[in-house]
Every structure is written in structure tokens, then in C-alpha cells.
Design a protein around this motif. Structure first.
Motif, PDB file in Angstrom:
ATOM      1  N   GLU A  71     -11.047  24.410   2.352  1.00 61.87           N
ATOM      2  CA  GLU A  71     -10.080  25.472   2.647  1.00 61.87           C
ATOM      3  C   GLU A  71     -10.701  26.848   2.384  1.00 61.87           C
ATOM      4  O   GLU A  71     -10.506  27.788   3.157  1.00 61.87           O
ATOM      5  N   SER A  89       5.698  24.047  14.164  1.00 59.23           N
ATOM      6  CA  SER A  89       5.545  23.932  12.723  1.00 59.23           C
ATOM      7  C   SER A  89       6.897  23.784  12.048  1.00 59.23           C
ATOM      8  O   SER A  89       7.078  22.973  11.140  1.00 59.23           O
ATOM      9  N   ARG A 122     -13.025  27.681   5.153  1.00 54.96           N
ATOM     10  CA  ARG A 122     -12.296  27.975   6.391  1.00 54.96           C
ATOM     11  C   ARG A 122     -11.609  29.338   6.320  1.00 54.96           C
ATOM     12  O   ARG A 122     -11.632  30.110   7.268  1.00 54.96           O
ATOM     13  N   HIS A 177       1.311  31.451  19.550  1.00 58.00           N
ATOM     14  CA  HIS A 177       1.686  31.624  18.148  1.00 58.00           C
ATOM     15  C   HIS A 177       3.142  31.213  17.937  1.00 58.00           C
ATOM     16  O   HIS A 177       3.473  30.512  16.979  1.00 58.00           O
ATOM     17  N   VAL A 215       3.481  27.501  18.218  1.00 58.89           N
ATOM     18  CA  VAL A 215       3.005  26.871  16.988  1.00 58.89           C
ATOM     19  C   VAL A 215       4.040  27.028  15.885  1.00 58.89           C
ATOM     20  O   VAL A 215       4.309  26.100  15.118  1.00 58.89           O
ATOM     21  N   HIS A 216       4.659  28.222  15.861  1.00 58.94           N
ATOM     22  CA  HIS A 216       5.682  28.465  14.853  1.00 58.94           C
ATOM     23  C   HIS A 216       6.838  27.479  15.008  1.00 58.94           C
ATOM     24  O   HIS A 216       7.293  26.876  14.046  1.00 58.94           O
ATOM     25  N   HIS A 265      -6.037  31.209  14.482  1.00 63.78           N
ATOM     26  CA  HIS A 265      -5.341  29.975  14.868  1.00 63.78           C
ATOM     27  C   HIS A 265      -6.141  28.753  14.442  1.00 63.78           C
ATOM     28  O   HIS A 265      -5.601  27.791  13.897  1.00 63.78           O
ATOM     29  N   GLY A 318      -6.043  28.048  10.837  1.00 63.42           N
ATOM     30  CA  GLY A 318      -4.710  27.807  10.282  1.00 63.42           C
ATOM     31  C   GLY A 318      -4.300  28.897   9.325  1.00 63.42           C
ATOM     32  O   GLY A 318      -3.547  28.662   8.384  1.00 63.42           O
ATOM     33  N   TRP A 319      -4.800  30.116   9.596  1.00 61.55           N
ATOM     34  CA  TRP A 319      -4.505  31.222   8.691  1.00 61.55           C
ATOM     35  C   TRP A 319      -3.064  31.698   8.873  1.00 61.55           C
ATOM     36  O   TRP A 319      -2.574  31.809   9.982  1.00 61.55           O
ATOM     37  N   ARG A 320      -2.414  31.952   7.778  1.00 61.79           N
ATOM     38  CA  ARG A 320      -1.067  32.530   7.803  1.00 61.79           C
ATOM     39  C   ARG A 320      -1.025  33.656   6.800  1.00 61.79           C
ATOM     40  O   ARG A 320      -1.510  33.507   5.682  1.00 61.79           O
TER      41      ARG A 320
END
Lengths: 219, 563
Positions: free
Chosen positions: A146, B298, A149, B291, B294-295, A211, A214-216
Motif C-alpha cells: 500500500e 463502491s 502504491r 469516477h 466507481v463511487h 484510479h 485506488g487513491w481516495r
């Protein structure tokens, strides 16, 4: 590990908590049900000390993640046995790392749960040989992966994260500038910062990288 | 009555490539081959020869240098056109790229090979051969232009004249070139004058065509291309005059050629930049949609994980309760046992609901006007008007409310006055709640998967329709002839609320049956039309009270196809 004399059940599923408590009481144990109104009420209802074994669910509904209670309970001297329906080994490993003495899946037969509680109360290890080590190694590997990444994203400033998040949402630079009441030059500077730190050459590549990783954005 | 919906027009910013012309794979390979060979030739032959060519007189040197520069400009423009073609697949870009590359290549070869072959300077006997190829290229372009049907009838004679003259001169140039290959002939200034005039005519034909198209299509690219071609014709005229009486015009013509090359290069670069910007915007827009998808996925995944976890806990609790009741029956006090059995039964019931979902939950009767009234007044800046009669319907009011709010918001945002009218009419199967606006259905259909910063607050039409179907109703978008749009929410009538047959018939008569519904997404419980039942679909025309004739599609009956 010192032996426990009391067992506390912290479980949002009422029927399960009551059934297990009845079974444990029938086995001669002193059982108390945790008050799940809030954290303070819970700790007050448990009176945690080193004589207490807490059967802790990781998903507590309104109280969300049960794992965050483990350090608090451990600090008070209580022993924590995770009883969970999750099959996410990383979550379980994180709970073990936080101080849990073991875990039992809810999909296991109820006798397995009772047997594990008996062993824990007696001060015996509830892990198989090498199981704890294996879990923690798995957690370390996951964190390393992680970190590799998401490493580049850690270098972003809060504003750059906001910009990247806005780009991910499909907003253009001029739109971001309008929404945030700043000049386009300001936003473009922040976009350049994002591109440099992520080592990409276009906004699209930055979005794709976010994307893919998987970054938020936190918060 | 059902219709089918076409794919909604994609939201698009920048260059419109939806109607782009595709090219056969073989042609694509050929163009790629030409580009590669051209590049290799210029790099492998042109550059070394340019570096090693013998010194010439200063005037010739200057002219050759200008010609080299001109070739480079054209060559670069050709490459940019081909890059654009690779990105867009536009056949016009490929054609332009090949043409521009060919001219650049010819000029480069003329400048590079002449000193190599004739060390005393540029041998003008070589020029007709290269010029012949240029004429042939012009003819190819003319043939391409001539095949285009949209030509003004007034221009046709001129076009015919241009093609004829250019063709004649091409034939003559070919004959001269063939004769020269056997016996070199020193061409006089008159012949050169004629050749240059022929070329000028060819350039003028192409230039006029390109300029006209630029004006018609409002395309700056074509306009500039036309300007460049007309300038080329001016260059050829200057050359022609230079051969007859004014040699200094030859140098000036080469200078103008540079301007042409610059115009062509800038034009190609602008085109490519436009494509890059359009593609960037488009892809960025797509990434935003991705996005959001995906949201949603998810969120769905989290909901599903929570449901699975809850089910697992419920099963564990049932097993534990069962074991306790079985194993400790003797030791448990009666009150505890009763309480445990009661909890057991409740948990079983809850588990059943979790597995079956909300579709198994009973529908309730409620006042539709009371629910819709909550949306009256001002919703997200949209004014909602209309009087609602007290009508009872069957369904789930808590699910209808967000649907109505979303529909009003979608319609209102697209309405010029930001006003949406709401009314209710009785129908055969229940009640129809009609939301009307002057916005066109095309813009409304853009909201099939409505994308905004608050996806939770507003539902796309697709989700709204699914929610309506889950409670026994439906959602239909009507595209009216006057350009307005109506979204109908069909709801089941409450028990004992029989619809007025006259109202039903009036409503059926007034509805536009050619309207489009939201996408053909059938819920698992909805009947699917088989091929046999499609045969029962009949087009029909309805004459409205206002005299308008509407197209209609009527399905007389259909049955559910077995799963």
C-alpha cells in the motif's frame, strides 16, 4: 497472560450477544453485556481491568469499527478476543497488532467459540502455532504494498489533493478556479505540483494513476 | 404501450468526431507506409545530401535554402496531419497529410538530388519531371474534389475547365518528360510559362474548393488551407512571369512559398491542438463519469458487504440461540426461554427480509398529493406549479419522494424558465403524475445517468425508473411535438380507488405514443417481449385534439417470457 474471571460481550447483534452470554453463564462464567450507546457508556458498563476478557465484534453498527476500542481496552488491562463476521484477514491482523489475543469467526460452530473463550479465560493461547506471526507478516506485506502504491500521493499537499480529487470528478481547471474563486493560474500551479509529484505528464495520466492506485482523498 | 429509446447523445465538448469517416485497414497501412518511407528518405537522403552538396552561386544557394525550408515546413505539416489522422481516424486528415508530405518530399528531393546529379548547379532539365509529379498530385486532389457531390452548380463549369486544363497539361508534361528521357530537350521560356500556368490553375481549383468549404462549414482549417492553395497559385503565376520577362519574381515566388508552408504548418498544428484539447476534455469528462461509476459501484459493494456481514451475524446468532435452547433447556428459566424464542423468530423474519430484499415488503396506501406537496414551491431553485387533487395510491412514499425531487430538479435545470408544472390524471392501471417542462427531451435524456457533485441527492432517470418499478409503477419520458417534455410517473391505485373510465380514455387519447421511454432496462420481475410478441407491435397514427398527428407504437398484448 493472566487468567480472566469476567467475560464482557461487545456485540451489536442482540440475539447473538444474548445467546452467547446465556451459554457462557451456563458454563459458569461471569458475563456482562456491553452498552453500545457510545464509547463512554461502553467503558462504564464494562469496568475494564486485567480480570476482564472482552469478546469484541469488529463491526459495531452505530459505533462503527470495533478495532479502535482495542487499544483503550488494552490500556485498561482487559484482554480482547475478537469475534467477527468479517473474513478480511488484514482487518483481523490489524486488530491482533493492536493487542487482541486472538479471533474467532462468527461462521465457526458455536462450540468453537465457547471452547476458545474457555481457553482465553484460562490464560491459554488461542492461536495455533505460528498463526499470529503469519497474520502480522501478512499485515506488514499489505502495508508495504500500500505504501509503494500510494507513496507518491502522500507527498501531495492538502490543496493538491483537492485539485486531484476535482480532476477525478471530471472538473476542468477553469471550472475548479470558478468554483474555488481563485485564478486559473493558481489552479494550474497546483496541477503542475500534482503532475510533478506523481511523475506524470498530463492531468489525465494523473487521474488514471489515482484510479489505478485506488487513491481516495481523506476527509 | 412501450417504446424503445435510442442511445442518448454523448455529452461532447470540442471537435465533433461522432460522424467521422472511417478508412479501410488497407488504406491505413498504405498511408503508414508512405509516412515511414518519406521520413526515411528525408533523413537518409535529404539531410546528408544537403550537408555535402557542392557550392553554387549565391542566388542559387539562397533559393535552394528557401526551398529546403519550404520542404521542411510542408513535411512537418504532413506529419502533423497524419498524427491527427492517427488520433481521430479522420480520412480528410489522412488525405491532407499524404498530399502535404508528397509536396514536401518532392521539393526536398528536387533541392537535394539536383546538385548531386549535376555538379555545376541545378539542371533545369530535371524540373519538368518533378513538376509532372506535382501536376499528377494536383490532378489526384482535383479528382477527389470532383467526386464530392456538394458543388455549387455555378462553379461546375469552372471546375470542369480547371480539371480539363490541368489534365491537358499533365498529359503534356508527361509526354515531355518521356521524350526528355530519350533525348534531352532544352525547354524554352514559353513552355515553362505554360507549365507554371497549368499548375496555377490546378492550385486555384483546389484553393477555391477549400475556401468554399471553409465558409460553408465555418471551418477555419479549410479556410486557411484554401488561402494557402490560392497563395500557391500566386507563386506559380510569379514563376510563369519570371520565365517570360521578370527573373527577379522567381526569388519572390520562393519567398511566398515559405509563407504558404508556414500557413500550412500552423493550420496543421492548430488542427492537431484542437483534437488534443477535445480528446483531453472528452477523456477528462469520461474519467469523471468513471469516477462516479466507481463511487456508485463502491457504495453498492459496501452495501452488499454490510448485508453479507449482517446475514452472517444473523445466521451465527440463530445457531447460537438454537444451541442454547437445545443444550441448556433444563437450566434456563421459562421467561428467558420465551424471550429467546421470540428473538429467534424475529431474527428469522429479519433474515428473510434481508435475503428477499425490499421487493417482498408490502406496499402501503398513501395520499399522493401529500407526498408531492412536499416538493411544491421551490426545489433547488426550480419553481414547481400545479394543483393536485387528493388521490390515494399504492407504493412506498419514502421511495417516491426522492424520485419526484430528482425529476423536478432535472426538468427544472433544463427549463428556460426553471419552472416545472405538475398534475395528476387517472389512468387504467392507476394514477399518472405528470411533470411538464419546455425543456427538450434530448437534454432531459442526458440525465439518464445524471452526473453532478451531489449524486446522493439526485437520481438519474435510470435509477428513478427502477425505483418506480420496484413499487409496481413506471417512469416514461414523453418528447412532445411542440418541443416540450413530460415525465410521467405511473403509480398503482390504492385498493378501492377505481379510476374514472372517461378520464382514462381521455388520457389515453392525449398521450403521445411515439414518445420515448428511458432505456430498455427491465427489472428482473418485468416481462420480456419475445420475438413473437414483437410481431404484435403495430405502428399507428393518432390525431390529437389540436390537429397534430402523432406517431404511435401500440403493443396489443404480451406475456412474460420464462426465465
Amino acid at each position: 497472560m493472566t487468567s480472566a474471571t469476567r467475560v464482557a460481550i461487545v456485540e451489536d447483534h442482540r440475539l447473538l450477544a444474548e445467546s452467547v452470554s446465556l451459554a457462557l453463564r451456563a458454563e459458569g462464567l461471569d458475563v456482562v453485556l456491553g452498552d453500545l450507546t457510545d464509547e463512554a457508556s461502553l467503558l462504564q458498563s464494562l469496568c475494564p481491568d486485567d480480570s476482564l476478557l472482552v469478546l469484541l465484534d469488529l463491526d459495531l453498527g452505530q459505533m462503527r469499527d470495533g478495532a479502535r476500542l482495542i487499544p483503550v481496552l488494552r490500556a485498561a488491562g482487559a484482554h480482547v478476543l475478537v469475534v467477527t463476521g468479517t473474513r478480511d484477514t488484514i482487518r483481523i491482523a490489524a486488530a491482533v497488532e493492536a493487542g487482541a489475543i486472538g479471533y474467532v469467526g462468527k461462521d465457526q460452530p458455536i462450540d468453537v467459540l465457547l471452547g476458545t473463550v474457555q481457553r482465553a479465560v484460562a490464560g491459554q493461547s488461542v492461536f495455533r502455532a505460528g498463526e499470529r506471526h503469519e497474520l502480522l507478516a501478512q499485515l506488514r506485506r499489505h502495508r508495504a504494498e500500500e505504501g509503494r502504491r500510494l507513496g507518491p500521493f502522500q507527498a501531495l499537499t492538502p490543496k493538491e489533493r483537492q485539485v486531484l480529487d476535482a480532476l477525478r470528478a471530471g472538473r476542468s481547471v477553469d471550472r475548479i478556479a470558478t468554483d474555488w474563486v481563485v485564478s486559473e493560474a493558481t489552479v494550474r500551479t497546483q496541477v503542475r505540483g500534482v503532475l510533478t509529484k506523481l511523475d506524470v505528464r498530463s492531468q489525465l495520466a494523473a487521474v488514471a494513476k489515482a484510479h489505478a492506485a485506488g487513491w481516495r482523498r481523506a476527509g | 404501450v412501450q417504446g424503445d429509446i435510442a442511445d442518448p447523445p454523448a455529452s461532447y465538448r470540442g471537435v465533433d468526431r461522432r460522424q467521422r469517416q472511417g478508412m479501410p485497414r488497407r488504406t491505413i497501412r498504405l498511408v503508414e507506409l508512405i509516412a515511414v518511407v518519406t521520413g526515411l528518405l528525408v533523413i537518409g537522403v535529404g539531410v546528408p545530401v544537403s550537408l555535402l552538396h557542392v557550392p553554387r552561386s549565391s542566388a542559387l544557394d539562397a533559393q535552394a535554402a528557401l526551398r529546403d525550408l519550404w520542404a521542411i515546413l510542408f513535411f512537418s505539416a504532413g506529419v502533423l496531419h497524419l498524427v491527427r489522422w492517427r488520433m481521430t481516424g479522420d480520412a480528410h486528415a489522412a488525405l491532407r497529410g499524404c498530399g502535404t508530405l508528397c509536396f514536401g518530399l518532392l521539393t526536398a528531393l528536387t533541392a537535394a538530388l539536383a546538385p548531386l546529379l549535376h555538379r555545376s548547379g541545378v539542371d533545369e532539365s530535371l524540373m519538368p519531371i518533378t513538376r509532372t509529379v506535382a501536376v499528377v498530385a494536383c490532378l489526384a486532389l482535383l479528382a477527389r474534389v470532383g467526386r464530392t457531390p456538394a458543388v455549387d452548380t455555378r462553379v461546375r463549369p469552372l471546375r470542369l475547365l480547371g480539371i480539363t486544363v490541368a489534365g491537358a497539361w499533365a498529359f503534356l508534361a508527361l509526354a515531355v518528360a518521356a521524350a526528355q528521357s530519350h533525348r534531352p530537350v532544352e525547354l524554352g521560356p514559353t513552355v515553362w510559362f505554360a507549365i507554371e500556368c497549368g499548375l496555377a490553375l490546378g492550385w486555384i481549383s483546389c484553393g477555391i474548393r477549400a475556401t468554399r468549404r471553409g465558409v460553408t462549414d465555418r471551418s477555419a482549417s479549410f479556410t486557411w488551407m484554401g488561402v494557402a492553395l490560392l497563395l500557391m497559385s500566386a507563386v506559380e503565376v510569379m514563376r510563369a512571369l519570371a520565365f517570360m520577362s521578370h527573373p527577379e519574381l522567381l526569388f519572390l515566388g520562393t519567398g511566398v512559398q515559405l509563407v504558404v508552408g508556414a500557413v500550412v504548418l500552423i493550420n496543421a498544428a492548430t488542427d492537431l491542438a484542437g483534437v488534443l484539447a477535445a480528446d483531453g476534455n472528452h477523456l477528462l469528462h469520461m474519467s469523471g463519469t468513471l469516477h462516479e461509476t466507481v463511487h456508485h459501484l463502491s457504495t453498492d459493494e459496501q452495501t452488499e458487504a454490510a448485508r453479507r456481514h449482517d446475514t452472517r451475524s444473523a445466521l451465527a446468532s440463530l445457531k447460537a440461540a438454537s444451541l442454547v435452547l437445545d443444550r441448556y433447556d433444563a437450566t434456563l428459566d421459562p421467561q428467558t426461554k420465551v424471550q429467546l424464542r421470540s428473538s429467534f423468530a424475529q431474527e428469522l423474519s429479519r433474515l428473510e427480509t434481508m435475503i428477499e430484499g425490499r421487493s417482498r415488503e408490502p406496499l402501503e396506501d398513501y395520499r399522493l398529493d401529500a407526498v408531492v406537496s412536499a416538493c411544491r414551491g421551490n426545489v433547488d431553485g426550480v419553481t414547481v406549479t400545479g394543483d393536485l387533487a387528493p388521490v390515494r395510491v399504492s407504493g412506498r412514499p419514502e421511495e417516491l419522494l426522492p424520485v419526484v425531487r430528482s425529476i423536478l430538479a432535472i426538468l427544472g435545470r433544463r427549463s428556460p424558465e426553471r419552472t416545472v408544472g405538475v398534475r395528476m390524471v387517472g389512468a387504467a392501471s392507476g394514477v399518472r403524475l405528470i411533470c411538464e417542462t419546455r425543456a427538450s427531451a434530448d437534454t432531459v435524456r442526458d440525465h439518464l445517468s445524471d452526473r453532478n457533485e451531489e449524486p446522493v441527492r439526485r437520481l438519474g432517470l435510470l435509477v428513478a425508473r427502477r425505483r418506480m418499478r420496484e413499487q409496481g409503477g413506471d417512469l416514461v419520458v414523453h418528447d412532445r411535438a411542440d418541443g416540450s417534455t413530460a415525465v410521467e410517473l405511473w403509480l398503482r391505485a390504492a385498493a378501492g380507488e377505481a379510476p374514472d373510465q372517461e378520464i382514462v380514455e381521455a388520457v389515453e387519447a392525449r398521450l403521445d405514443r411515439a414518445d420515448l421511454t428511458t432505456p430498455a432496462e427491465h427489472p428482473p420481475t418485468a416481462p420480456r417481449l419475445t420475438r413473437q410478441h414483437h410481431d404484435e407491435v403495430r405502428p399507428r397514427q393518432l390525431v390529437m385534439a389540436d390537429g397534430h398527428v402523432r406517431r404511435a407504437v401500440v403493443i396489443r398484448s404480451y406475456d412474460a417470457e420464462p426465465a
